[in-house]
Design a protein around this motif. Sequence first.
Motif, PDB file in Angstrom:
ATOM      1  N   PHE A   1       1.105   3.701  -3.236  1.00  0.00           N
ATOM      2  CA  PHE A   1       0.658   5.086  -3.057  1.00  0.00           C
ATOM      3  C   PHE A   1       1.739   6.071  -3.497  1.00  0.00           C
ATOM      4  O   PHE A   1       1.474   7.011  -4.252  1.00  0.00           O
ATOM      5  CB  PHE A   1       0.277   5.343  -1.592  1.00  0.00           C
ATOM      6  CG  PHE A   1      -0.074   6.767  -1.306  1.00  0.00           C
ATOM      7  CD1 PHE A   1      -1.305   7.283  -1.676  1.00  0.00           C
ATOM      8  CD2 PHE A   1       0.832   7.606  -0.676  1.00  0.00           C
ATOM      9  CE1 PHE A   1      -1.632   8.608  -1.429  1.00  0.00           C
ATOM     10  CE2 PHE A   1       0.524   8.931  -0.425  1.00  0.00           C
ATOM     11  CZ  PHE A   1      -0.720   9.441  -0.804  1.00  0.00           C
TER      12      PHE A   1
ATOM     13  N   ALA B   1       2.264   5.840  -7.297  1.00  0.00           N
ATOM     14  CA  ALA B   1       1.160   6.500  -8.011  1.00  0.00           C
ATOM     15  C   ALA B   1       1.282   8.022  -7.905  1.00  0.00           C
ATOM     16  O   ALA B   1       1.035   8.741  -8.885  1.00  0.00           O
ATOM     17  CB  ALA B   1      -0.182   6.036  -7.446  1.00  0.00           C
ATOM     18  N   LYS B   2       1.677   8.496  -6.740  1.00  0.00           N
ATOM     19  CA  LYS B   2       1.872   9.942  -6.557  1.00  0.00           C
ATOM     20  C   LYS B   2       2.950  10.454  -7.512  1.00  0.00           C
ATOM     21  O   LYS B   2       2.798  11.522  -8.115  1.00  0.00           O
ATOM     22  CB  LYS B   2       2.260  10.219  -5.101  1.00  0.00           C
ATOM     23  CG  LYS B   2       2.430  11.688  -4.768  1.00  0.00           C
ATOM     24  CD  LYS B   2       2.714  11.872  -3.284  1.00  0.00           C
ATOM     25  CE  LYS B   2       2.922  13.309  -2.939  1.00  0.00           C
ATOM     26  NZ  LYS B   2       4.286  13.691  -2.729  1.00  0.00           N
TER      27      LYS B   2
ATOM     28  N   GLU C   1       7.895  12.417   2.345  1.00  0.00           N
ATOM     29  CA  GLU C   1       7.972  11.382   1.318  1.00  0.00           C
ATOM     30  C   GLU C   1       9.186  10.479   1.567  1.00  0.00           C
ATOM     31  O   GLU C   1       9.095   9.254   1.421  1.00  0.00           O
ATOM     32  CB  GLU C   1       8.053  12.009  -0.067  1.00  0.00           C
ATOM     33  CG  GLU C   1       7.910  11.016  -1.189  1.00  0.00           C
ATOM     34  CD  GLU C   1       7.727  11.663  -2.541  1.00  0.00           C
ATOM     35  OE1 GLU C   1       7.767  10.917  -3.521  1.00  0.00           O
ATOM     36  OE2 GLU C   1       7.567  12.891  -2.634  1.00  0.00           O
TER      37      GLU C   1
ATOM     38  N   ILE D   1       0.834  -1.208   0.000  1.00  0.00           N
ATOM     39  CA  ILE D   1       0.000   0.000   0.000  1.00  0.00           C
ATOM     40  C   ILE D   1       0.868   1.257   0.000  1.00  0.00           C
ATOM     41  O   ILE D   1       0.632   2.189  -0.781  1.00  0.00           O
ATOM     42  CB  ILE D   1      -0.988  -0.010   1.185  1.00  0.00           C
ATOM     43  CG1 ILE D   1      -2.054  -1.092   0.957  1.00  0.00           C
ATOM     44  CG2 ILE D   1      -1.630   1.356   1.393  1.00  0.00           C
ATOM     45  CD1 ILE D   1      -2.898  -1.425   2.174  1.00  0.00           C
ATOM     46  N   LEU D   2       1.880   1.305   0.854  1.00  0.00           N
ATOM     47  CA  LEU D   2       2.748   2.482   0.909  1.00  0.00           C
ATOM     48  C   LEU D   2       3.511   2.691  -0.401  1.00  0.00           C
ATOM     49  O   LEU D   2       3.555   3.803  -0.938  1.00  0.00           O
ATOM     50  CB  LEU D   2       3.739   2.367   2.071  1.00  0.00           C
ATOM     51  CG  LEU D   2       3.157   2.546   3.471  1.00  0.00           C
ATOM     52  CD1 LEU D   2       4.197   2.201   4.532  1.00  0.00           C
ATOM     53  CD2 LEU D   2       2.639   3.955   3.669  1.00  0.00           C
TER      54      LEU D   2
END
Length: 165
Positions: free
Chosen positions: A52, A55-56, A82, A48-49
């Motif tokens: 994410f 995708a960012k 980040e 998930i991390l």
Amino acid sequence: MRKVNWHHAAIVALFFGGFQAIMPVIGWLLGVSFAGVIEPVDHWIAFILLAFIGAKMLIEAAHEKPESIDCSTTVPKLDMKELLALAIATSIDALAVGVSFAFLGVNIALAAVVIGLTTFALSLIGVAIGSKFGSRFERTATIAGGIILILIGVKILLEHLGLLA
């Protein structure tokens, strides 16, 4: 970074090396008492991390505008949030490794030092190489980085689900 900023490179390397060294120690300390809780979800957290953040990066690359400032003289700021998220996401598996180290009776201090120093050195080299690659290919490098992070997350997930050897 268009040019290698060794101060920033050292900070990046410290984040990654530090988390790769600390997470096995935390896992080792947790040992058998929380192994059943951590191991079943560590791959989902990492996936998930990484997905994410990847995708960012892809979204940022898609919306990137030509720069209006001269970046050859401007040192970009590090995005500490980040950087922290990436360091944690890429070291989640090290937490599970630390749990297994407790079962195997591994010298955790030696293991943590070797893992941390190796990751530090490779991260430092990676930033140096990345600055050369990124300064030539900018958007392409951002897209590649986002895709790579997503693929690392997918790989971690598939390995833990037993779908990838």
